[in-house]
Design a protein around this motif. Sequence first.
Motif, PDB file in Angstrom:
ATOM      1  N   ARG A   1       0.811  -1.226   0.000  1.00  0.00           N
ATOM      2  CA  ARG A   1       0.000   0.000   0.000  1.00  0.00           C
ATOM      3  C   ARG A   1       0.843   1.273   0.000  1.00  0.00           C
ATOM      4  O   ARG A   1       0.581   2.206  -0.763  1.00  0.00           O
ATOM      5  N   ASP A   2       1.872   1.345   0.854  1.00  0.00           N
ATOM      6  CA  ASP A   2       2.670   2.562   0.942  1.00  0.00           C
ATOM      7  C   ASP A   2       3.315   2.903  -0.399  1.00  0.00           C
ATOM      8  O   ASP A   2       3.276   4.051  -0.853  1.00  0.00           O
ATOM      9  N   GLU A   3       3.915   1.912  -1.017  1.00  0.00           N
ATOM     10  CA  GLU A   3       4.573   2.145  -2.298  1.00  0.00           C
ATOM     11  C   GLU A   3       3.559   2.559  -3.363  1.00  0.00           C
ATOM     12  O   GLU A   3       3.829   3.440  -4.197  1.00  0.00           O
ATOM     13  N   LEU A   4       2.392   1.947  -3.330  1.00  0.00           N
ATOM     14  CA  LEU A   4       1.391   2.238  -4.353  1.00  0.00           C
ATOM     15  C   LEU A   4       0.737   3.604  -4.159  1.00  0.00           C
ATOM     16  O   LEU A   4       0.309   4.235  -5.127  1.00  0.00           O
ATOM     17  N   LEU A   5       0.662   4.078  -2.929  1.00  0.00           N
ATOM     18  CA  LEU A   5       0.182   5.450  -2.707  1.00  0.00           C
ATOM     19  C   LEU A   5       1.135   6.453  -3.335  1.00  0.00           C
ATOM     20  O   LEU A   5       0.716   7.454  -3.932  1.00  0.00           O
ATOM     21  N   ILE A   6       2.437   6.216  -3.204  1.00  0.00           N
ATOM     22  CA  ILE A   6       3.425   7.064  -3.853  1.00  0.00           C
ATOM     23  C   ILE A   6       3.277   6.981  -5.371  1.00  0.00           C
ATOM     24  O   ILE A   6       3.307   8.004  -6.073  1.00  0.00           O
ATOM     25  N   GLN A   7       3.097   5.762  -5.876  1.00  0.00           N
ATOM     26  CA  GLN A   7       2.914   5.565  -7.319  1.00  0.00           C
ATOM     27  C   GLN A   7       1.686   6.326  -7.811  1.00  0.00           C
ATOM     28  O   GLN A   7       1.727   6.993  -8.848  1.00  0.00           O
ATOM     29  N   ALA A   8       0.592   6.257  -7.054  1.00  0.00           N
ATOM     30  CA  ALA A   8      -0.636   6.950  -7.451  1.00  0.00           C
ATOM     31  C   ALA A   8      -0.426   8.457  -7.471  1.00  0.00           C
ATOM     32  O   ALA A   8      -0.916   9.153  -8.364  1.00  0.00           O
ATOM     33  N   ALA A   9       0.306   8.974  -6.484  1.00  0.00           N
ATOM     34  CA  ALA A   9       0.583  10.411  -6.437  1.00  0.00           C
ATOM     35  C   ALA A   9       1.410  10.845  -7.639  1.00  0.00           C
ATOM     36  O   ALA A   9       1.164  11.902  -8.236  1.00  0.00           O
ATOM     37  N   GLU A  10       2.388  10.029  -8.024  1.00  0.00           N
ATOM     38  CA  GLU A  10       3.215  10.355  -9.196  1.00  0.00           C
ATOM     39  C   GLU A  10       2.383  10.348 -10.474  1.00  0.00           C
ATOM     40  O   GLU A  10       2.536  11.220 -11.335  1.00  0.00           O
ATOM     41  N   VAL A  11       1.503   9.364 -10.606  1.00  0.00           N
ATOM     42  CA  VAL A  11       0.616   9.305 -11.766  1.00  0.00           C
ATOM     43  C   VAL A  11      -0.266  10.553 -11.812  1.00  0.00           C
ATOM     44  O   VAL A  11      -0.460  11.167 -12.872  1.00  0.00           O
ATOM     45  N   ALA A  12      -0.801  10.957 -10.657  1.00  0.00           N
ATOM     46  CA  ALA A  12      -1.674  12.126 -10.590  1.00  0.00           C
ATOM     47  C   ALA A  12      -0.947  13.398 -10.998  1.00  0.00           C
ATOM     48  O   ALA A  12      -1.479  14.223 -11.747  1.00  0.00           O
ATOM     49  N   LEU A  13       0.289  13.557 -10.528  1.00  0.00           N
ATOM     50  CA  LEU A  13       1.047  14.769 -10.833  1.00  0.00           C
ATOM     51  C   LEU A  13       1.432  14.832 -12.311  1.00  0.00           C
ATOM     52  O   LEU A  13       1.487  15.919 -12.893  1.00  0.00           O
ATOM     53  N   ARG A  14       1.688  13.668 -12.914  1.00  0.00           N
ATOM     54  CA  ARG A  14       2.071  13.642 -14.334  1.00  0.00           C
ATOM     55  C   ARG A  14       0.849  13.772 -15.251  1.00  0.00           C
ATOM     56  O   ARG A  14       0.980  14.240 -16.379  1.00  0.00           O
ATOM     57  N   ASN A  15      -0.323  13.368 -14.770  1.00  0.00           N
ATOM     58  CA  ASN A  15      -1.507  13.298 -15.633  1.00  0.00           C
ATOM     59  C   ASN A  15      -2.718  13.902 -14.931  1.00  0.00           C
ATOM     60  O   ASN A  15      -3.612  13.166 -14.476  1.00  0.00           O
TER      61      ASN A  15
END
Length: 378
Positions: free
Chosen positions: A161-175
């Motif tokens: 979960r922790d890693e995927l929350l970071i991944q989701a935030a990166e996706v959001a900032l890029r798109n």
Amino acid sequence: MDVMKQAGALKERLVDFALSPRFARELDEAFERSHPDVLADSEVATSMIVDHFVLQQRLASGDTVIDRFLRAHPDLSPQEREMLLGWKDVVEGVFEVKEKDRDAVILFNLVDELTYRARSNMGESAFRTVGKGMFLICRLVPLGADWLVSAHISLFPAEARDELLIQAAEVALRNPELVFRNPDKLAAARRMLAEQREVFIEMYGAEYIVVPGEEVPSQYDAFMRACMDRAQPGNTFPSPSLTYFDEMPDAETVAIHFDPETGISFYLDFGLLQELFATPSLINRRRYRETLTSYLRGDDISPAAIRLLADPDPDNAGVVFGKLLKKKNFSWPEHGESLLRRYKARYFETPRLPTTIPVSETMAEHLRSFPPDGPSEP
């Protein structure tokens, strides 16, 4: 035919069409440009690149594979045509599995914070190893009231979960467009944008300033610090940084512009073009001419930058563009907007979205919990 079988058969025909020799060069270019999420394995990454090409990639002609497929198959039924056109509306994200529902799974997207009931043309077997609390990285397209998994799935345990929350935030900032599928997120972003613009104008007295390139990082940091202080007085969180600041010192001047619809933007060598629009005869000099051409033709430069240059003196702007385009009777008030629509078509084809991205408090807490390089491996 059952809608699920129909969707499966139609998708297979569409993919075969996209993988035909007629699109080979553009598909190869799509692979060269793509940088899939690092969490996805090679098979899933390849599937996602192909799926994006099939459903969303703008071809050199300006249309998509779906558009070409529809023209090549006039015999398709109205239902099939409607289904294909609906598939342009792709949902990407990091999804938490909330529950199973017969042959479907209920997914909560960490990126847009919306819930989706997703099915697969492989039936229940596609979700056999999927359990409540697990996470998926995948792509979804509309299927009636439900959604259809459109590419291979990357599956992760609840412990990631922790890693995927970071991944989701990166996706959001890029798109940002993925986040703003959620109308509440879009409304929140526009409120944040209005507040940030007030801060910018209070600090600088206008909606844009022009500074030496080396001053941009400190000016941006001061502005973001002021925004964060207004939102949460006395906070101790570091200001966000921008990865392309390294390019700024090479520019003699940079305009920092707070667009009321999108947010903060940076325009390199803006002072040089201000000189040009004040003294149109400078268009005869190569450096001024090439810089203006790069502004006009550059996909990453908003039409707003050219309006900032042209609007203070429309007569001079008409002379500048008349000489640049070799059009004697060019008038900025009469021809300026059509010029921008011709060269900046991408900016007029899609809604203008804020660059400020609201994230959930849960995601924000996780982002603050990890160092700038991200979390350690789970």
